[in-house]
Design a protein around this motif. Structure first.
Motif, PDB file in Angstrom:
ATOM      1  N   GLU A  97      84.963 138.659 196.073  1.00 54.54           N
ATOM      2  CA  GLU A  97      83.896 137.602 195.830  1.00 54.54           C
ATOM      3  C   GLU A  97      83.855 136.985 194.512  1.00 54.54           C
ATOM      4  OE1 GLU A  97      79.036 137.034 196.433  1.00 54.54           O
ATOM      5  OE2 GLU A  97      80.232 138.691 197.075  1.00 54.54           O
ATOM      6  N   PHE A  98      84.306 137.946 193.456  1.00 52.10           N
ATOM      7  CA  PHE A  98      84.242 137.585 192.143  1.00 52.10           C
ATOM      8  C   PHE A  98      85.454 136.842 191.972  1.00 52.10           C
ATOM      9  CE2 PHE A  98      86.122 138.426 188.089  1.00 52.10           C
ATOM     10  CZ  PHE A  98      85.142 138.270 187.243  1.00 52.10           C
ATOM     11  N   LEU A  99      86.538 137.196 192.416  1.00 47.89           N
ATOM     12  CA  LEU A  99      87.648 136.181 192.122  1.00 47.89           C
ATOM     13  C   LEU A  99      87.368 134.804 192.826  1.00 47.89           C
ATOM     14  CD1 LEU A  99      90.475 138.911 192.814  1.00 47.89           C
ATOM     15  CD2 LEU A  99      89.632 138.098 190.391  1.00 47.89           C
ATOM     16  N   ASP A 100      86.834 134.838 194.009  1.00 48.33           N
ATOM     17  CA  ASP A 100      86.904 133.491 194.462  1.00 48.33           C
ATOM     18  C   ASP A 100      85.789 132.469 193.891  1.00 48.33           C
ATOM     19  OD1 ASP A 100      88.378 134.366 196.537  1.00 48.33           O
ATOM     20  OD2 ASP A 100      86.870 135.015 197.940  1.00 48.33           O
ATOM     21  N   SER A 101      84.923 133.276 193.396  1.00 50.38           N
ATOM     22  CA  SER A 101      83.865 132.301 192.227  1.00 50.38           C
ATOM     23  C   SER A 101      84.285 132.220 190.904  1.00 50.38           C
ATOM     24  CB  SER A 101      82.425 133.103 192.418  1.00 50.38           C
ATOM     25  OG  SER A 101      82.416 134.138 192.288  1.00 50.38           O
ATOM     26  N   LEU A 297      81.780 140.234 184.736  1.00 46.46           N
ATOM     27  CA  LEU A 297      83.351 140.709 184.508  1.00 46.46           C
ATOM     28  C   LEU A 297      83.000 142.235 184.206  1.00 46.46           C
ATOM     29  CD1 LEU A 297      86.363 139.989 184.158  1.00 46.46           C
ATOM     30  CD2 LEU A 297      85.571 139.874 181.882  1.00 46.46           C
ATOM     31  N   ALA A 298      82.014 142.552 183.545  1.00 43.99           N
ATOM     32  CA  ALA A 298      81.754 144.136 183.129  1.00 43.99           C
ATOM     33  C   ALA A 298      81.624 144.856 184.027  1.00 43.99           C
ATOM     34  CB  ALA A 298      80.721 144.127 182.080  1.00 43.99           C
ATOM     35  N   VAL A 299      80.980 144.395 185.138  1.00 45.00           N
ATOM     36  CA  VAL A 299      80.946 145.156 186.228  1.00 45.00           C
ATOM     37  C   VAL A 299      81.995 145.186 187.132  1.00 45.00           C
ATOM     38  CG1 VAL A 299      79.479 145.336 188.433  1.00 45.00           C
ATOM     39  CG2 VAL A 299      78.178 144.649 186.605  1.00 45.00           C
ATOM     40  N   TRP A 300      82.926 144.167 187.192  1.00 41.06           N
ATOM     41  CA  TRP A 300      83.946 144.058 188.126  1.00 41.06           C
ATOM     42  C   TRP A 300      85.026 144.829 187.810  1.00 41.06           C
ATOM     43  CZ3 TRP A 300      88.914 142.190 187.712  1.00 41.06           C
ATOM     44  CH2 TRP A 300      89.547 141.762 188.883  1.00 41.06           C
TER      45      TRP A 300
END
Length: 326
Positions: A97-101, A297-300
């Motif tokens: 989901e992070f990469l998609d958004s 980003l810090a969480v991912w």
């Protein structure tokens, strides 16, 4: 244990010794034996078939590799266990989901420790790299991880509070007995029951805390000489800048060759980050945040490091087992 070559060399020498000794006895004997005695002696010598080199190799090889089967079975058990405990080899939904958004593109090669994120920002090219070696370092030295975690913990509750002079004890102080410091003030959060304090929830529930993942951030501009390079840490949902460098030659920011790495050691790249003006530090943090180096980003990053390390470990188990079985 003798080597195969030593055994092969020793065999003809051993077999030739009886005939040599027999010749010496014949020369030193006082009486010449009869033809019948010579035939009898020759018949009495046991006839041993000479072992060929191939037979020796087969016998020696049969004694080697006694733990191969047991070792392969152990690798198979470990691989089976990891597959049962792992949900899937695919990217988990929350990481996808992070990469998609996100504007970042991920470059992840199976078998490599390093992961690279790239994106464009105006006329700039951003490159963020991190590695699973940070997670492996924590596993090998948990004490160092505890020290790093304490270093990034800036909670005010761990700081000593203002002491109260004299022996009187006010409502918001804790009695320390007859010590030189007397009593000290109680922070408001200390009046809350331990079970209700938020900072103890994760420890009591057994939740695994985040670990510090180091980031190497490089920013280059099209048609512009030079590059900015940041050394930062992603930890507990925040990005902490440790160093900021500027290289007149953008290739030095990555230093993929030994020559470049050696050359950049003599280049002045800037003062220690902690010596910079506080307002300047704040603006540098905002500079990165505008380019997507933020809380998300810090969480991912630490979560992706954990996912990649598990995938690389399973590949290592499978590849090593295949080599042993070959």
């Amino acid at each position: 244990m003798l080597s195969i070559r030593s055994i092969a060399r020793a065999v003809p020498r051993t077999l030739s010794r009886p005939s040599t000794q027999f010749s010496r006895r014949s020369l030193t004997s006082l009486s010449r034996p009869s033809h019948f005695q010579q035939s009898f002696r020759l018949a009495a010598i046991p006839q041993r078939a000479a072992l060929s080199t191939s037979q020796i190799l087969k016998q020696t090889a049969a004694k080697e590799g006694t733990t191969d089967e047991e070792l392969s079975a152990k690798f198979a058990d470990e691989l089976k266990l990891e597959r049962e405990n792992s949900d899937s080899s695919d990217l988990p939904p929350h990481l996808k989901e992070f990469l998609d958004s996100s504007p970042f593109q991920v470059q992840d090669t199976l078998g490599d420790e390093e992961v690279v994120l790239t994106r464009s920002f105006g006329n700039e090219k951003l490159r963020i790299s991190f590695t699973i070696a940070d997670l492996n370092a924590i596993d090998s030295d948990p004490d160092a991880y505890s020290q790093d975690r304490a270093m990034y913990d800036t909670s005010d509750t761990d700081l000593p509070t203002e002491t109260q002079s004299g022996g009187a004890q006010s409502k918001n102080t804790i009695n320390q007995g007859r010590t030189q410091g007397g009593n000290f003030n109680v922070a408001p959060e200390d009046e809350v029951a331990p079970a209700d304090r938020e900072e103890l929830v994760d420890e009591e529930s057994g939740a695994e805390p985040s670990f510090p993942a180091r980031l190497n951030i490089t920013i280059e501009k099209e048609g512009v000489t030079g590059a900015m390079n940041f050394e930062a840490v992603a930890h507990d949902g925040s990005i902490t800048i440790e160093n900021v460098y500027f290289y007149g030659d953008g290739k030095m920011a990555e230093a993929k060759t030994a020559e470049l790495d050696w050359a950049r050691r003599s280049v002045y790249t800037g003062p220690p980050y902690g010596n910079l003006d506080e307002d300047l530090q704040v603006l540098l943090e905002k500079y990165l945040e505008e380019r997507g180096v933020n809380t998300a980003l810090a969480v991912w990053v630490p979560e992706y490091v954990d996912f990649k390390e598990q995938r690389e470990y399973m590949k290592w188990l499978n590849d090593t087992k295949s080599f042993i079985d070959a």
